[in-house]
Design a protein around this motif. Structure first.
Motif, PDB file in Angstrom:
ATOM      1  N   ASP A 107      29.349  45.283  38.422  1.00 47.70           N
ATOM      2  CA  ASP A 107      28.161  45.732  39.148  1.00 47.70           C
ATOM      3  C   ASP A 107      28.414  47.098  39.790  1.00 47.70           C
ATOM      4  N   ASP A 108      27.321  47.824  40.030  1.00 42.33           N
ATOM      5  CA  ASP A 108      27.443  49.129  40.686  1.00 42.33           C
ATOM      6  C   ASP A 108      28.058  48.990  42.068  1.00 42.33           C
ATOM      7  N   ASN A 109      27.712  47.897  42.749  1.00 43.74           N
ATOM      8  CA  ASN A 109      28.266  47.655  44.081  1.00 43.74           C
ATOM      9  C   ASN A 109      29.137  46.403  44.014  1.00 43.74           C
ATOM     10  N   VAL A 110      30.421  46.592  43.749  1.00 44.11           N
ATOM     11  CA  VAL A 110      31.317  45.449  43.577  1.00 44.11           C
ATOM     12  C   VAL A 110      31.496  44.702  44.891  1.00 44.11           C
ATOM     13  N   HIS A 111      31.337  45.394  46.023  1.00 39.81           N
ATOM     14  CA  HIS A 111      31.463  44.728  47.318  1.00 39.81           C
ATOM     15  C   HIS A 111      30.389  43.655  47.459  1.00 39.81           C
ATOM     16  N   GLU A 112      29.152  43.999  47.092  1.00 45.00           N
ATOM     17  CA  GLU A 112      28.059  43.033  47.161  1.00 45.00           C
ATOM     18  C   GLU A 112      28.261  41.919  46.142  1.00 45.00           C
ATOM     19  N   GLU A 113      28.796  42.270  44.967  1.00 44.44           N
ATOM     20  CA  GLU A 113      29.039  41.244  43.950  1.00 44.44           C
ATOM     21  C   GLU A 113      30.008  40.194  44.461  1.00 44.44           C
ATOM     22  N   VAL A 114      31.120  40.639  45.054  1.00 44.56           N
ATOM     23  CA  VAL A 114      32.129  39.708  45.548  1.00 44.56           C
ATOM     24  C   VAL A 114      31.548  38.814  46.644  1.00 44.56           C
ATOM     25  N   CYS A 115      30.853  39.409  47.598  1.00 42.58           N
ATOM     26  CA  CYS A 115      30.253  38.611  48.670  1.00 42.58           C
ATOM     27  C   CYS A 115      29.219  37.633  48.120  1.00 42.58           C
ATOM     28  N   GLY A 116      28.425  38.093  47.153  1.00 43.44           N
ATOM     29  CA  GLY A 116      27.400  37.241  46.568  1.00 43.44           C
ATOM     30  C   GLY A 116      27.984  36.061  45.807  1.00 43.44           C
ATOM     31  N   ILE A 117      29.055  36.311  45.060  1.00 39.71           N
ATOM     32  CA  ILE A 117      29.702  35.231  44.313  1.00 39.71           C
ATOM     33  C   ILE A 117      30.243  34.169  45.268  1.00 39.71           C
ATOM     34  N   TYR A 118      30.917  34.613  46.321  1.00 38.67           N
ATOM     35  CA  TYR A 118      31.477  33.635  47.263  1.00 38.67           C
ATOM     36  C   TYR A 118      30.378  32.891  48.021  1.00 38.67           C
ATOM     37  N   GLU A 119      29.264  33.558  48.310  1.00 36.17           N
ATOM     38  CA  GLU A 119      28.157  32.865  48.963  1.00 36.17           C
ATOM     39  C   GLU A 119      27.611  31.760  48.065  1.00 36.17           C
ATOM     40  N   LYS A 120      27.518  32.040  46.754  1.00 39.25           N
ATOM     41  CA  LYS A 120      27.071  31.009  45.804  1.00 39.25           C
ATOM     42  C   LYS A 120      28.072  29.859  45.752  1.00 39.25           C
ATOM     43  N   GLU A 164      40.409  49.760  49.755  1.00 35.69           N
ATOM     44  CA  GLU A 164      40.874  48.975  50.894  1.00 35.69           C
ATOM     45  C   GLU A 164      39.763  48.112  51.477  1.00 35.69           C
ATOM     46  N   LYS A 165      38.535  48.607  51.407  1.00 35.19           N
ATOM     47  CA  LYS A 165      37.415  47.805  51.918  1.00 35.19           C
ATOM     48  C   LYS A 165      37.249  46.536  51.096  1.00 35.19           C
ATOM     49  N   LEU A 166      37.384  46.643  49.782  1.00 41.00           N
ATOM     50  CA  LEU A 166      37.245  45.461  48.932  1.00 41.00           C
ATOM     51  C   LEU A 166      38.368  44.461  49.205  1.00 41.00           C
ATOM     52  N   VAL A 167      39.573  44.957  49.444  1.00 48.23           N
ATOM     53  CA  VAL A 167      40.682  44.075  49.800  1.00 48.23           C
ATOM     54  C   VAL A 167      40.327  43.286  51.055  1.00 48.23           C
ATOM     55  N   ARG A 168      39.785  43.969  52.049  1.00 50.36           N
ATOM     56  CA  ARG A 168      39.422  43.290  53.300  1.00 50.36           C
ATOM     57  C   ARG A 168      38.320  42.263  53.068  1.00 50.36           C
ATOM     58  N   ILE A 169      37.384  42.593  52.175  1.00 48.72           N
ATOM     59  CA  ILE A 169      36.294  41.654  51.875  1.00 48.72           C
ATOM     60  C   ILE A 169      36.841  40.388  51.226  1.00 48.72           C
ATOM     61  N   ILE A 228      36.923  32.805  39.807  1.00 49.18           N
ATOM     62  CA  ILE A 228      37.979  33.432  39.019  1.00 49.18           C
ATOM     63  C   ILE A 228      37.808  34.955  39.003  1.00 49.18           C
ATOM     64  N   ILE A 229      38.953  35.626  39.080  1.00 48.85           N
ATOM     65  CA  ILE A 229      38.986  37.095  39.080  1.00 48.85           C
ATOM     66  C   ILE A 229      40.031  37.536  38.062  1.00 48.85           C
ATOM     67  N   ASP A 230      39.600  38.171  36.990  1.00 46.71           N
ATOM     68  CA  ASP A 230      40.545  38.686  36.002  1.00 46.71           C
ATOM     69  C   ASP A 230      40.941  40.109  36.400  1.00 46.71           C
ATOM     70  N   GLU A 231      42.247  40.376  36.312  1.00 42.57           N
ATOM     71  CA  GLU A 231      42.792  41.700  36.653  1.00 42.57           C
ATOM     72  C   GLU A 231      42.442  42.090  38.088  1.00 42.57           C
ATOM     73  N   LEU A 232      42.915  41.290  39.004  1.00 45.15           N
ATOM     74  CA  LEU A 232      42.687  41.543  40.423  1.00 45.15           C
ATOM     75  C   LEU A 232      43.202  42.920  40.835  1.00 45.15           C
ATOM     76  N   ASP A 233      44.343  43.324  40.293  1.00 45.85           N
ATOM     77  CA  ASP A 233      44.915  44.625  40.651  1.00 45.85           C
ATOM     78  C   ASP A 233      43.980  45.769  40.254  1.00 45.85           C
ATOM     79  N   ARG A 234      43.333  45.634  39.093  1.00 45.50           N
ATOM     80  CA  ARG A 234      42.381  46.667  38.660  1.00 45.50           C
ATOM     81  C   ARG A 234      41.144  46.663  39.556  1.00 45.50           C
ATOM     82  N   LEU A 235      40.681  45.482  39.916  1.00 42.43           N
ATOM     83  CA  LEU A 235      39.453  45.366  40.706  1.00 42.43           C
ATOM     84  C   LEU A 235      39.597  46.043  42.066  1.00 42.43           C
ATOM     85  N   ILE A 236      40.741  45.860  42.718  1.00 38.80           N
ATOM     86  CA  ILE A 236      40.885  46.351  44.089  1.00 38.80           C
ATOM     87  C   ILE A 236      41.584  47.703  44.157  1.00 38.80           C
TER      88      ILE A 236
END
Length: 223
Positions: free
Chosen positions: A75-88, A110-115, A98-106
């Motif tokens: 997604d264009d806004n991965v921060h919103e995607e992560v929050c939305g997935i966990y809310e679901k 640093e903000k995404l790591v905190r999220i 599940i998160i494939d290639e966590l190292d690539r994602l973050i």
């Protein structure tokens, strides 16, 4: 369920045994009382590309019979995607994220790591959400993300626990290539540093090229 419940994944018997134990804890979580809060929140499978991390993650997630939510980072806004997935996921009593290639994602975010850390910290005692992730660059991950209480369990996918002969036997069977025990022992020494993905590709290639007449020499030449 038999401990070889990941029967589409060859090798890694020690890892599979540990994953079986974690799965059993989750499926019996309601009977665990106060111990339920001790369940690992995250599983991290790490190692070089081609070792089967993603396959293990996806096959493993299916064995829970829980709703599965996938963070793809497209997604264009991965921060919103992560929050939305966990809310679901939190809308379900039990769920897998599940998160494939966590190292690539973050990477450098640093903000995404905190999220992600906040989401892992935010489950209540009545919810069982297990996050399963893969990564290639284990040592690039922040210590705070992979500490106890977040990604609690780390498994290296790369060492086949001395099962190379069994892996070769299974891949040769899949490719309809007949090998003697002596052939298998010799190939085990030749393929000692190969990943399971590389070995599978070698046998598939050999089967396509030589069919039923494939010999150990043909396999070694391809390798």
């Amino acid at each position: 369920m038999d401990k070889d419940f990941l029967n589409k994944v060859y090798g890694y018997s020690k890892v599979k045994n540990e994953l079986f134990v974690i799965r059993d804890w989750y499926l019996n979580a309601d009977a665990m009382g106060e111990k339920k809060k001790l369940l690992p929140k995250g599983i991290l499978l790490y190692g070089e590309p081609g070792c089967g991390k993603t396959q293990i993650m996806r096959e493993y997630s299916k064995t829970f019979n829980y709703p599965v939510f996938v963070i793809e980072g497209k997604d264009d806004n991965v921060h919103e995607e992560v929050c939305g997935i966990y809310e679901k996921a939190k809308q379900e009593k039990n769920a897998i994220v599940i998160i494939d290639e966590l190292d690539r994602l973050i990477d450098k975010d640093e903000k995404l790591v905190r999220i992600i850390m906040s989401q892992l910290d935010g489950f209540d005692s009545n919810t069982s959400i297990l996050t399963i992730a893969t990564c290639n660059r284990y040592f690039s991950l922040p210590d705070a993300l992979i500490r106890e209480g977040r990604f609690d369990r780390h498994f290296c996918i790369g060492n086949t626990d001395g099962e190379m002969e069994d892996i070769i036997r299974l891949f040769s069977k899949d490719a309809n290539i007949n090998l003697s025990d002596e052939d298998i022992m010799e190939l085990a020494m030749c393929f000692d540093i190969c990943t399971t993905g590389e070995i599978k590709a070698i046998f598939n290639n050999a089967s396509l090229r030589y069919g039923d007449n494939c010999t150990i020499d043909d396999i070694i030449n391809i390798a």
